[in-house]
Design a protein around this motif. Structure first.
Motif, PDB file in Angstrom:
ATOM      1  N   GLN A 627       0.834  -1.206   0.000  1.00 43.17           N
ATOM      2  CA  GLN A 627       0.000   0.000   0.000  1.00 43.17           C
ATOM      3  C   GLN A 627       0.865   1.251   0.000  1.00 43.17           C
ATOM      4  OE1 GLN A 627      -2.575  -0.401   3.372  1.00 43.17           O
ATOM      5  NE2 GLN A 627      -3.819  -2.036   2.419  1.00 43.17           N
ATOM      6  N   GLU A 628       1.975   1.179   0.743  1.00 47.51           N
ATOM      7  CA  GLU A 628       2.877   2.334   0.800  1.00 47.51           C
ATOM      8  C   GLU A 628       3.497   2.599  -0.575  1.00 47.51           C
ATOM      9  OE1 GLU A 628       6.897   3.777   3.202  1.00 47.51           O
ATOM     10  OE2 GLU A 628       5.882   1.889   3.722  1.00 47.51           O
ATOM     11  N   GLU A 629       3.904   1.492  -1.301  1.00 49.28           N
ATOM     12  CA  GLU A 629       4.471   1.652  -2.650  1.00 49.28           C
ATOM     13  C   GLU A 629       3.440   2.229  -3.612  1.00 49.28           C
ATOM     14  OE1 GLU A 629       7.163   1.582  -5.722  1.00 49.28           O
ATOM     15  OE2 GLU A 629       7.481   1.326  -3.561  1.00 49.28           O
ATOM     16  N   GLU A 630       2.209   1.718  -3.492  1.00 49.01           N
ATOM     17  CA  GLU A 630       1.143   2.234  -4.352  1.00 49.01           C
ATOM     18  C   GLU A 630       0.875   3.703  -4.086  1.00 49.01           C
ATOM     19  OE1 GLU A 630      -3.527   1.182  -5.489  1.00 49.01           O
ATOM     20  OE2 GLU A 630      -2.399  -0.021  -4.027  1.00 49.01           O
ATOM     21  N   ARG A 632       3.070   5.734  -2.856  1.00 49.41           N
ATOM     22  CA  ARG A 632       4.220   6.497  -3.360  1.00 49.41           C
ATOM     23  C   ARG A 632       4.091   6.730  -4.855  1.00 49.41           C
ATOM     24  NH1 ARG A 632       8.701   5.665  -5.912  1.00 49.41           N
ATOM     25  NH2 ARG A 632       8.353   3.423  -6.023  1.00 49.41           N
ATOM     26  N   GLN A 633       3.700   5.684  -5.618  1.00 45.45           N
ATOM     27  CA  GLN A 633       3.513   5.844  -7.055  1.00 45.45           C
ATOM     28  C   GLN A 633       2.408   6.849  -7.355  1.00 45.45           C
ATOM     29  OE1 GLN A 633       2.811   1.917  -8.604  1.00 45.45           O
ATOM     30  NE2 GLN A 633       4.944   1.230  -8.241  1.00 45.45           N
ATOM     31  N   ASN A 634       1.319   6.757  -6.590  1.00 44.81           N
ATOM     32  CA  ASN A 634       0.218   7.717  -6.776  1.00 44.81           C
ATOM     33  C   ASN A 634       0.691   9.133  -6.511  1.00 44.81           C
ATOM     34  OD1 ASN A 634      -1.534   5.665  -7.466  1.00 44.81           O
ATOM     35  ND2 ASN A 634      -2.351   5.435  -5.372  1.00 44.81           N
ATOM     36  N   GLU A 636       3.777  10.155  -6.799  1.00 47.53           N
ATOM     37  CA  GLU A 636       4.643  10.580  -7.904  1.00 47.53           C
ATOM     38  C   GLU A 636       3.804  10.977  -9.119  1.00 47.53           C
ATOM     39  OE1 GLU A 636       7.271   7.349  -8.574  1.00 47.53           O
ATOM     40  OE2 GLU A 636       8.569   7.814  -6.833  1.00 47.53           O
ATOM     41  N   GLU A 637       2.777  10.170  -9.448  1.00 49.17           N
ATOM     42  CA  GLU A 637       1.905  10.516 -10.562  1.00 49.17           C
ATOM     43  C   GLU A 637       1.183  11.831 -10.301  1.00 49.17           C
ATOM     44  OE1 GLU A 637      -0.679   7.215 -11.091  1.00 49.17           O
ATOM     45  OE2 GLU A 637       0.887   5.868 -11.855  1.00 49.17           O
ATOM     46  N   GLN A 639       2.240  14.193  -8.353  1.00 46.75           N
ATOM     47  CA  GLN A 639       3.227  15.270  -8.456  1.00 46.75           C
ATOM     48  C   GLN A 639       3.514  15.589  -9.927  1.00 46.75           C
ATOM     49  OE1 GLN A 639       6.852  14.429  -6.426  1.00 46.75           O
ATOM     50  NE2 GLN A 639       7.735  16.476  -6.778  1.00 46.75           N
TER      51      GLN A 639
END
Length: 683
Positions: A627-630, A632-634, A636-637, A639
């Motif tokens: 969930q943390e990686e998801e 983080r990706q969200n 980044e997207e 951002q």
């Protein structure tokens, strides 16, 4: 040439002459010294009687002290029990004691409050419990005592803190329902780590001692009496002298001989007492001392001196008369024996010589028919030879290990025969004890090996409960030698509905698998868990369980259920069935192993629960990482989107500014054209 005389001449010449000479000397010596000798012997007899009587009284005291000592040692466990429990329990324990000892009037105890009442800091105050003999009834009671301080006698015993025999005292009854009894108390302290916590006492009527004193055999006119450590007369043929002090009965003797002090020190002494008629009496005191008791009593014996001398005179006359008759008889016998002794004595001498050289055979037997002591001697000799032959055979049998061999004794005084029989019996006992010890050793070895075996099983199978349960049941059946076994474990997955579940079985009847669930109190398994005790059935119902084989099935003779307990918590039940009944040591072993199994099962369950929680925690951690990686990706997207939007916003703003400038420029150009057009129009 050596001058040889016949045995007859030697008997007549030497023995008779020497006997007559010594007889005359003895008569003269007896006449001179017999009175003193007989007096001394009489005194020694009196002393022996006194010592034996003292020993009997000591045994009486020691017997009662052994009761109080045993109880005082046994009842030190009272601090480990609730007061209401040990108080009722102890007084019930006294009932068989007082019933078995009719001479005991009261058995009582005393317990200091500071020994069992928490926070009690007083040096006095106690509870007293007793059982009193009232005719044919036994009366129990419990009272508070010493609330304002300890009485002198009890306080002295409490401070001394050792076994004691109290001074005689009258046991008066306030309502005068019976006459006062003269008593003594035999008491032992109850100690915890050397500190006084109470006592166990027996109140004994001194009539028991009076009977012992009355049975003391003295000469005519003599009597015995018993005196306590402080000089109180505890037993006396004259009842009006009982409970009086020896100083009051014999004031002059007490002053001269210091009787009371010597009794108190435990001395053995004697003296001559003169009565009011100037008659002499021989007085002898023998101490009554009991190991571990600081007080010494004494038994005294009084013998009229005139009676002693009368005995001496009678003994002297009897000795002279018997001696004269003996002299005449011996002379006649010597003459008769000398004529009949020579011939058979040669045969006896020859056989004795052969015996002295170690020869023992039937050929040594004698055939003498003289009709006198020589014949008896020969018969006795023959009997001895026969007995020695039998003893030799008996000894050889024992040496060869034939311990059931029998030997007939020659008589009650056959010491050699008794010694051989004792040796045989000792060897038999030693052999029996060795066999018993071997059996006990085998049992202990079996238990120790079993404990080690199951410790190894529990140690190597403590990762998986199902495998552990299977190994336990399989190895338990094989090691103990039963036929079937099942292991039921407590299932607490549903907190409101715990039950026992059959988790492993060995050679169990299929029908027993139909219902793998057992509730608390249901069937034998539930009853065993509820009662927390081992259940053994030696009469098994026919439809309870069957032991099957390729040839058929049968009902077992024996079923045992053992709870698996850890600190009073039942974790499961192991049930076993067999055609044989387990011995007690096997049951003890099974119960001991059950404790280890319970501890291991608890550990395995804890480990499994810990493992489950760890896996669950790891899974949750992995999910959180995903969930943390998801996120983080969200982010980044998001951002990137924000940056794109910012860039586009800037481009849009630039376009707007360019359009604004172009618009403004076009407006200016339009205004310029309009102005030009207006100018041209004016022209």
């Amino acid at each position: 040439m050596e001058n040889k005389r016949s045995i007859r001449k030697k008997i007549l010449l030497y023995i008779l002459s020497v006997f007559i000479i010594f007889y005359l000397i003895s008569v003269g010596y007896i006449v001179v010294n017999s009175r003193q000798t007989i007096l001394k012997e009489t005194n020694e007899k009196i002393e022996l009687v006194a010592e034996n009587s003292a020993s009997e009284i000591e045994k009486f005291f020691e017997k009662n002290l052994s009761i109080t000592r045993t109880l005082s040692q046994a009842l030190t466990v009272y601090q480990d029990l609730p007061p209401e429990l040990w108080q009722d329990l102890f007084i019930e324990m006294y009932l068989p004691v007082i019933k078995a000892n009719p001479h005991v009037y009261i058995i009582w105890d005393s317990w200091e409050y500071y020994g069992y009442i928490p926070g009690y800091d007083g040096d006095y105050g106690r509870i007293l419990m007793y059982i009193l003999r009232d005719g044919d009834k036994l009366v129990k009671s419990k009272e508070e005592r010493s609330m304002d301080g300890d009485p002198d006698i009890y306080g002295g015993f409490k401070q001394a803190n050792v076994d004691d025999i109290w001074e005689p005292y009258p046991d008066n009854v306030e309502d005068d329902s019976r006459e006062a009894r003269l008593m003594t108390t035999i008491a032992s302290p109850v100690q915890i780590e050397g500190k006084y916590m109470g006592l166990i006492g027996l109140d004994v009527e001194l009539t028991a001692l009076q009977e012992l004193v009355n049975n003391v055999e003295t000469v005519e006119g003599g009597y015995a009496f018993l005196v306590s450590s402080t000089g109180i007369v505890a037993a006396h043929p004259e009842s009006d002298l009982i409970y009086k002090n020896i100083d009051d009965i014999f004031p002059k003797d007490s002053e001269e001989q210091n009787i009371q002090k010597r009794i108190e020190k435990g001395e053995e002494f004697s003296y001559i007492r003169y009565d009011e008629n100037n008659g002499r009496h021989y007085m002898y005191y023998s101490p009554v001392s009991v190991d571990g008791v600081p007080r010494n009593w004494s038994i005294g014996i009084s013998i009229p001196y005139q009676q002693i001398m009368s005995i001496a005179n009678r003994s002297l006359l009897v000795s002279l008369l018997v001696g004269g008759i003996a002299l005449v008889v011996i002379i006649i016998l010597l003459i008769f024996v000398s004529n009949n002794l020579t011939r058979p004595i040669i045969k006896i001498t020859d056989s004795l010589k052969r015996m002295s050289l170690g020869e023992i055979s039937k050929e040594m037997t004698l055939n003498i028919e003289s009709g006198d002591e020589i014949q008896e001697m020969s018969e006795a000799f023959n009997k001895s030879i026969d007995g020695l032959n039998k003893k030799t055979s008996f000894a050889l049998d024992i040496g060869e290990g034939q311990l059931n061999s029998r030997l007939e004794l020659l008589g009650d005084s056959d010491l050699l025969g008794k010694s051989l029989i004792d040796m045989r019996d000792s060897l038999k006992r030693a052999k029996e004890e060795e066999e018993k010890r071997k059996i006990e050793d085998e049992k202990r070895t079996w238990i120790n090996e079993g404990l080690a075996k199951f410790a190894d099983i529990l140690r190597h199978n403590n990762d998986e409960l199902e495998l552990l349960s299977s190994e336990i049941v399989k190895n338990m059946v094989k090691y103990i030698g039963t036929n079937q076994a099942g292991l039921f474990l407590l299932n607490e997955e549903e907190k409101d509905d715990p039950y026992f579940e059959l988790v492993a079985a060995y050679a169990w009847d299929r029908e027993k698998f139909v219902n793998r669930r057992v509730d608390f109190g249901e069937g034998l398994v539930g009853a065993c868990a509820m009662e927390k005790e081992t259940i053994q059935l030696t009469e098994v119902p026919e439809d309870y369980v069957f032991i099957t084989s390729g040839l058929g099935k049968a009902t077992p003779r024996y079923v045992i259920l053992v709870p698996l307990m850890h600190e009073e918590t039942v974790l499961g039940v192991i049930e076993m069935a067999a055609f044989k009944i387990l011995e007690q040591f096997e049951v003890d072993f099974l119960e001991r192993v059950a404790q280890s199994i319970a501890s291991t099962i608890l550990s395995v369950r804890i480990n499994e629960k810990t493992k489950y929680l760890l896996e669950q925690s790891q899974q949750q951690a992995e999910e959180m990482l995903a969930q943390e990686e998801e996120m983080r990706q969200n982010m980044e997207e998001l951002q990137a989107t924000q940056e794109e939007m910012s860039r586009k916003a800037k481009e849009q703003q630039q376009k707007e500014e360019n359009l604004k400038k172009e618009y403004e420029q076009k407006i200016e150009d339009l205004k310029s054209e309009i102005a030009n057009l207006k100018a041209k129009a004016k022209k």
